[in-house]
Design a protein around this motif. Structure first.
Motif, PDB file in Angstrom:
ATOM      1  N   PHE A  17       0.991  -1.170   0.228  1.00 41.92           N
ATOM      2  CA  PHE A  17      -0.119  -0.082  -0.083  1.00 41.92           C
ATOM      3  C   PHE A  17       0.793   1.246   0.089  1.00 41.92           C
ATOM      4  CE2 PHE A  17      -3.506  -2.661   2.105  1.00 41.92           C
ATOM      5  CZ  PHE A  17      -4.196  -2.928   0.682  1.00 41.92           C
ATOM      6  N   ALA A  18       2.088   1.110   0.710  1.00 41.92           N
ATOM      7  CA  ALA A  18       2.987   2.401   0.519  1.00 41.92           C
ATOM      8  C   ALA A  18       3.659   2.697  -0.832  1.00 41.92           C
ATOM      9  CB  ALA A  18       4.023   2.140   1.580  1.00 41.92           C
ATOM     10  N   ARG A  19       3.520   1.589  -1.732  1.00 44.92           N
ATOM     11  CA  ARG A  19       4.278   1.788  -3.078  1.00 44.92           C
ATOM     12  C   ARG A  19       3.292   2.622  -4.011  1.00 44.92           C
ATOM     13  NH1 ARG A  19       5.807  -3.709  -2.337  1.00 44.92           N
ATOM     14  NH2 ARG A  19       4.020  -4.442  -3.763  1.00 44.92           N
ATOM     15  N   ASP A  20       2.006   2.553  -3.785  1.00 44.81           N
ATOM     16  CA  ASP A  20       1.235   3.448  -4.828  1.00 44.81           C
ATOM     17  C   ASP A  20      -0.079   4.359  -3.899  1.00 44.81           C
ATOM     18  OD1 ASP A  20       1.949   2.393  -7.423  1.00 44.81           O
ATOM     19  OD2 ASP A  20       1.767   0.546  -6.516  1.00 44.81           O
ATOM     20  N   GLU A  21      -0.423   5.218  -4.780  1.00 45.13           N
ATOM     21  CA  GLU A  21      -1.469   6.069  -4.241  1.00 45.13           C
ATOM     22  C   GLU A  21      -2.859   5.288  -3.895  1.00 45.13           C
ATOM     23  OE1 GLU A  21      -1.148   9.384  -3.601  1.00 45.13           O
ATOM     24  OE2 GLU A  21       0.994   9.193  -4.044  1.00 45.13           O
ATOM     25  N   ARG A  22      -3.730   6.003  -3.404  1.00 46.00           N
ATOM     26  CA  ARG A  22      -4.777   5.549  -2.868  1.00 46.00           C
ATOM     27  C   ARG A  22      -5.695   5.060  -4.007  1.00 46.00           C
ATOM     28  NH1 ARG A  22      -8.786   8.951   0.930  1.00 46.00           N
ATOM     29  NH2 ARG A  22      -8.123  10.546  -0.769  1.00 46.00           N
ATOM     30  N   SER A  23      -5.663   6.049  -5.199  1.00 46.32           N
ATOM     31  CA  SER A  23      -6.457   5.891  -6.284  1.00 46.32           C
ATOM     32  C   SER A  23      -6.154   4.401  -7.114  1.00 46.32           C
ATOM     33  CB  SER A  23      -6.337   7.086  -7.162  1.00 46.32           C
ATOM     34  OG  SER A  23      -4.944   7.283  -7.610  1.00 46.32           O
ATOM     35  N   PHE A  24      -4.585   4.117  -6.888  1.00 45.06           N
ATOM     36  CA  PHE A  24      -4.342   3.069  -7.799  1.00 45.06           C
ATOM     37  C   PHE A  24      -4.792   1.807  -7.120  1.00 45.06           C
ATOM     38  CE2 PHE A  24      -1.483  -0.681  -7.515  1.00 45.06           C
ATOM     39  CZ  PHE A  24      -1.318  -0.922  -8.942  1.00 45.06           C
ATOM     40  N   TRP A  25      -4.980   1.884  -5.742  1.00 42.13           N
ATOM     41  CA  TRP A  25      -5.513   0.548  -4.902  1.00 42.13           C
ATOM     42  C   TRP A  25      -6.892   0.663  -5.229  1.00 42.13           C
ATOM     43  CZ3 TRP A  25      -2.328  -2.902  -4.180  1.00 42.13           C
ATOM     44  CH2 TRP A  25      -1.049  -2.600  -4.004  1.00 42.13           C
ATOM     45  N   LEU A  26      -7.654   1.700  -5.401  1.00 41.08           N
ATOM     46  CA  LEU A  26      -9.071   1.507  -5.372  1.00 41.08           C
ATOM     47  C   LEU A  26      -9.215   1.052  -6.706  1.00 41.08           C
ATOM     48  CD1 LEU A  26     -10.163   4.901  -3.674  1.00 41.08           C
ATOM     49  CD2 LEU A  26     -10.694   2.494  -2.914  1.00 41.08           C
ATOM     50  N   GLU A  27      -8.697   1.547  -7.785  1.00 50.25           N
ATOM     51  CA  GLU A  27      -9.017   1.095  -9.132  1.00 50.25           C
ATOM     52  C   GLU A  27      -8.599  -0.368  -9.365  1.00 50.25           C
ATOM     53  OE1 GLU A  27      -6.511   3.737 -11.934  1.00 50.25           O
ATOM     54  OE2 GLU A  27      -7.715   5.207 -11.143  1.00 50.25           O
ATOM     55  N   SER A  28      -7.549  -0.933  -8.714  1.00 48.19           N
ATOM     56  CA  SER A  28      -6.988  -1.929  -8.683  1.00 48.19           C
ATOM     57  C   SER A  28      -7.988  -3.018  -7.879  1.00 48.19           C
ATOM     58  CB  SER A  28      -5.684  -2.343  -8.249  1.00 48.19           C
ATOM     59  OG  SER A  28      -4.761  -1.606  -8.741  1.00 48.19           O
ATOM     60  N   MET A  29      -8.490  -2.805  -6.822  1.00 47.30           N
ATOM     61  CA  MET A  29      -9.826  -3.416  -6.024  1.00 47.30           C
ATOM     62  C   MET A  29     -10.934  -3.558  -6.893  1.00 47.30           C
ATOM     63  SD  MET A  29      -8.881  -2.560  -2.128  1.00 47.30           S
ATOM     64  CE  MET A  29      -7.336  -2.670  -1.497  1.00 47.30           C
ATOM     65  N   ILE A  30     -11.213  -2.440  -7.642  1.00 49.33           N
ATOM     66  CA  ILE A  30     -12.395  -2.619  -8.335  1.00 49.33           C
ATOM     67  C   ILE A  30     -12.236  -3.479  -9.588  1.00 49.33           C
ATOM     68  CG2 ILE A  30     -13.782  -1.078  -9.926  1.00 49.33           C
ATOM     69  CD1 ILE A  30     -13.508   1.362  -7.848  1.00 49.33           C
ATOM     70  N   GLU A  31     -11.317  -3.226 -10.249  1.00 47.19           N
ATOM     71  CA  GLU A  31     -10.977  -4.264 -11.422  1.00 47.19           C
ATOM     72  C   GLU A  31     -11.084  -5.845 -10.968  1.00 47.19           C
ATOM     73  OE1 GLU A  31      -7.242  -3.362 -13.039  1.00 47.19           O
ATOM     74  OE2 GLU A  31      -7.607  -1.407 -13.718  1.00 47.19           O
ATOM     75  N   LEU A  32     -10.548  -6.284  -9.603  1.00 48.20           N
ATOM     76  CA  LEU A  32     -10.536  -7.377  -9.226  1.00 48.20           C
ATOM     77  C   LEU A  32     -12.076  -7.862  -8.669  1.00 48.20           C
ATOM     78  CD1 LEU A  32      -7.029  -7.734  -7.612  1.00 48.20           C
ATOM     79  CD2 LEU A  32      -7.877  -8.671  -9.743  1.00 48.20           C
ATOM     80  N   ASP A  33     -13.068  -6.792  -8.620  1.00 53.50           N
ATOM     81  CA  ASP A  33     -14.395  -7.333  -7.863  1.00 53.50           C
ATOM     82  C   ASP A  33     -14.118  -7.361  -6.237  1.00 53.50           C
ATOM     83  OD1 ASP A  33     -16.020  -6.945 -10.309  1.00 53.50           O
ATOM     84  OD2 ASP A  33     -15.542  -8.888 -10.676  1.00 53.50           O
ATOM     85  N   ILE A  34     -13.045  -6.583  -5.878  1.00 58.26           N
ATOM     86  CA  ILE A  34     -12.915  -6.469  -4.503  1.00 58.26           C
ATOM     87  C   ILE A  34     -13.550  -5.250  -3.871  1.00 58.26           C
ATOM     88  CG2 ILE A  34     -11.441  -6.345  -2.460  1.00 58.26           C
ATOM     89  CD1 ILE A  34      -9.476  -7.599  -4.417  1.00 58.26           C
ATOM     90  N   PRO A  35     -14.654  -5.271  -2.909  1.00 54.13           N
ATOM     91  CA  PRO A  35     -15.368  -4.220  -2.405  1.00 54.13           C
ATOM     92  C   PRO A  35     -14.442  -3.260  -1.781  1.00 54.13           C
ATOM     93  CG  PRO A  35     -16.382  -6.232  -1.844  1.00 54.13           C
ATOM     94  CD  PRO A  35     -15.104  -6.669  -2.384  1.00 54.13           C
ATOM     95  N   ALA A  36     -14.325  -1.897  -2.252  1.00 55.65           N
ATOM     96  CA  ALA A  36     -13.342  -1.108  -1.799  1.00 55.65           C
ATOM     97  C   ALA A  36     -13.977   0.513  -1.870  1.00 55.65           C
ATOM     98  CB  ALA A  36     -11.964  -1.216  -2.435  1.00 55.65           C
ATOM     99  N   GLY A  37     -13.634   1.275  -0.910  1.00 58.02           N
ATOM    100  CA  GLY A  37     -13.742   2.773  -0.802  1.00 58.02           C
ATOM    101  C   GLY A  37     -12.842   3.566  -0.232  1.00 58.02           C
TER     102      GLY A  37
END
Length: 105
Positions: A41-61
């Motif tokens: 999580f420290a390697r990338d911005e929040r927006s990257f993680w949210l987009e990645s989780m959405i792509e993988l169908d992982i509920p995130a906000g």
């Protein structure tokens, strides 16, 4: 399978993926898993993680700080301003939330 999603999300190698293959393994090595998550999580911005989780169908906000919440039109509309003895007071009205669940107790 949750270990596949975890592996794709964190880009785990095959050995790491085997180490966290099931929930029991993840619980048994929880501290190491937390370290891997923190590093990732420290390697990338929040927006990257949210987009990645959405792509993988992982509920995130996003969890927002107060500046982010009240810096929006919707958030700033929650602030009430009052004048009391020449003193301007800004406050947020008390809110009560009713949480309903479809799960049985």
């Amino acid at each position: 399978c949750s270990s596949d999603l975890l592996g794709r999300l964190l880009k785990l190698n095959e050995n790491q993926l085997r180490d966290f293959a099931d929930n029991g393994s993840r619980l048994a090595d929880r501290e190491r898993l937390h370290s891997l998550l923190q590093e990732a999580f420290a390697r990338d911005e929040r927006s990257f993680w949210l987009e990645s989780m959405i792509e993988l169908d992982i509920p995130a906000g996003a969890i927002r700080n107060l500046e982010e919440v009240f810096g929006t039109k919707e958030g700033s509309s929650l602030i009430q301003t009052e004048l009391c003895k020449e003193l301007t007071i800004k406050r947020i009205p008390q809110a009560i939330f009713n949480i309903q669940s479809d799960f049985e107790s």
